[in-house]
Write a protein that holds these residues in place. Structure first.
Motif, PDB file in Angstrom:
ATOM      1  N   LYS A 299       0.822  -1.210   0.000  1.00 34.22           N
ATOM      2  CA  LYS A 299       0.000   0.000   0.000  1.00 34.22           C
ATOM      3  C   LYS A 299       0.851   1.253   0.000  1.00 34.22           C
ATOM      4  O   LYS A 299       0.574   2.226  -0.717  1.00 34.22           O
ATOM      5  N   ARG A 335      -6.605  -3.629  -3.330  1.00 34.44           N
ATOM      6  CA  ARG A 335      -7.897  -3.545  -2.623  1.00 34.44           C
ATOM      7  C   ARG A 335      -8.410  -4.930  -2.248  1.00 34.44           C
ATOM      8  O   ARG A 335      -8.960  -5.136  -1.163  1.00 34.44           O
ATOM      9  N   GLU A 338      -6.545  -6.174   0.634  1.00 30.87           N
ATOM     10  CA  GLU A 338      -6.969  -5.432   1.837  1.00 30.87           C
ATOM     11  C   GLU A 338      -8.306  -5.952   2.338  1.00 30.87           C
ATOM     12  O   GLU A 338      -8.523  -6.105   3.558  1.00 30.87           O
ATOM     13  N   ASP A 339      -9.226  -6.253   1.414  1.00 26.74           N
ATOM     14  CA  ASP A 339     -10.534  -6.783   1.808  1.00 26.74           C
ATOM     15  C   ASP A 339     -10.381  -8.149   2.475  1.00 26.74           C
ATOM     16  O   ASP A 339     -11.058  -8.451   3.474  1.00 26.74           O
TER      17      ASP A 339
END
Length: 409
Positions: A299, A335, A338-339
């Motif tokens: 990130k 993403r 991250e989810d």
């Protein structure tokens, strides 16, 4: 007394000439001999004969007018019939009669020739009038005008007819020329008015074009120039010298704007090509983040790439989707990681998953106990119903276990 075949002189000196009608006194001779008298009057005869020969030659070889020939003939005829000469006057009279016939024939020939010439002249002039009347309605101004002038020259080269006929044809001819001149004058007056209107319109268009030449609003100004060009074409043409001058100003204003735009676009295109190279390098750097092994580091690396990406600026339109797609793919992968991490670390979701396992397990235990009792009682209908309910609850319990396992992975 002396005599010859055509005359005689009596003793008193009277001279006679012999003709088919008899003798006739032609004179008196007292000064000499009878022979001299006859010789004198014979010379008179020879003179008349020579004059007749000359008239015959003029009638037959020249364009002597019939009227003049007839006058000369009558003069000679008087000399033959009444003149004082000795010789074959009957032969001279016959020659004059023959010559009179020739003169009359020539008169009739010339009369016919004049009539034919008049007919030909009339036909020629009527043809000129007819053509002129057709040309009067023509709008081929140069060609028709030149032709009408040529017709006038042709008319002038033709003989005149009788005054009435000639005047009538000339009136029609002149009227046709006047009609053509009137139409041509009206046409060019209208054309001059249209050209003046075109000049005024185009001068206004030139002023608009010159006012826009320094604009840097490239898109809307280019559209405005297209509109000006359409209005220019619709305005018609001014006088040639004015048209050329206005067009030079109009095109000059356009050139100033479009050359400035071209210079800016060229500079922008060069900058965008350089930006493309920078973004291609950043896209490759972002793709190196994958596969993700350390979400926090991934990130941070992606944020750094995004900041530099936004600072670079525009790239050429045709490569933009591909470059954006490469960066978007990396962002989507981050993403998703991250989810997944959130699902594994979310205490509320983990508690809900554990609660669902306990709930379905308790329900399955209860149905199993009821099922054991129904079997012991031999209640087949209830056994079948409870077995179906137990199968459904066990399926839900398996799903709840799987969800719980995701949070413990």
């Amino acid at each position: 007394m002396s005599s010859d075949p055509w005359g005689r002189v009596d003793e008193q000196g009277t001279v006679y000439v012999r003709t088919a009608d008899g003798e006739r006194v032609v004179g008196s001779w007292q000064a000499g001999s009878p022979e001299e008298a006859l010789a004198y009057f014979e010379r008179k005869y020879q003179g008349i004969e020579v004059e007749i020969g000359l008239l015959e030659k003029r009638v037959r070889t020249t364009d002597l007018a019939a009227k003049d020939a007839q006058t000369a003939l009558e003069h000679l005829r008087a000399q033959v019939t009444e003149g004082h000469a000795v010789g074959d006057l009957d032969a001279l009279a016959k020659r004059l009669d023959a010559l009179a016939g020739e003169i009359e024939s020539r008169r009739e020939e010339r009369k016919a020739a004049r009539a034919k010439a008049q007919d030909e002249t009339r036909a020629a002039k009527e043809a000129l009038v007819s053509e002129a009347e057709q040309l009067a309605e023509s709008t081929q101004w140069r060609e028709a005008g030149d032709r009408l002038r040529a017709l006038v020259d042709t008319w002038k080269g033709l003989p005149r007819l009788d005054r009435k006929s000639d005047d009538e044809l000339w009136h029609r001819f002149s009227h046709a020329r006047s009609v053509f001149s009137k139409h041509r004058k009206a046409h060019f007056a209208t054309l001059d008015a249209e050209r003046e209107q075109a000049r005024q319109t185009k001068e206004a268009l030139v002023s608009e074009a010159e006012a826009l030449s320094s604009s840097t609003d490239w898109g809307s100004t280019a559209a405005a120039y297209r509109d000006l060009m359409a209005r220019w074409k619709a305005a018609g043409r001014a006088q040639r010298d004015v048209e050329d001058e206005l067009w030079a100003r109009f095109r000059g204003a356009q050139d100033v704007f479009f050359q400035a735009r071209s210079a800016v676009f060229s500079e922008r295109d060069a900058e965008q090509v350089e930006n493309q190279k920078l973004k291609e390098a950043l896209a490759a750097e972002a793709e190196a983040i994958l596969p993700i092994t350390d979400l926090k580091a991934a990130k941070a690396a992606l944020r750094d790439v995004n900041e530099r990406w936004e600072a670079i600026g525009h790239v050429p339109r045709d490569v933009r989707p591909k470059l954006d797609g490469r960066l978007n793919a990396v962002e989507r992968a981050v993403r998703e990681a991250e989810d997944a991490e959130w699902k594994r670390s979310n205490p509320e979701a983990k508690a809900r998953a554990a609660g669902m396992v306990g709930l379905f397990q308790a329900k399955a235990d209860k149905i199993q106990a009821d099922l054991d009792k129904a079997r012991a009682a031999g209640n087949a209908g209830k056994v079948a119903k409870l077995e179906s309910e137990l199968a459904g609850v066990q399926t839900l319990l398996e799903q709840a276990h799987k969800s719980q396992e995701e949070f413990s992975g």
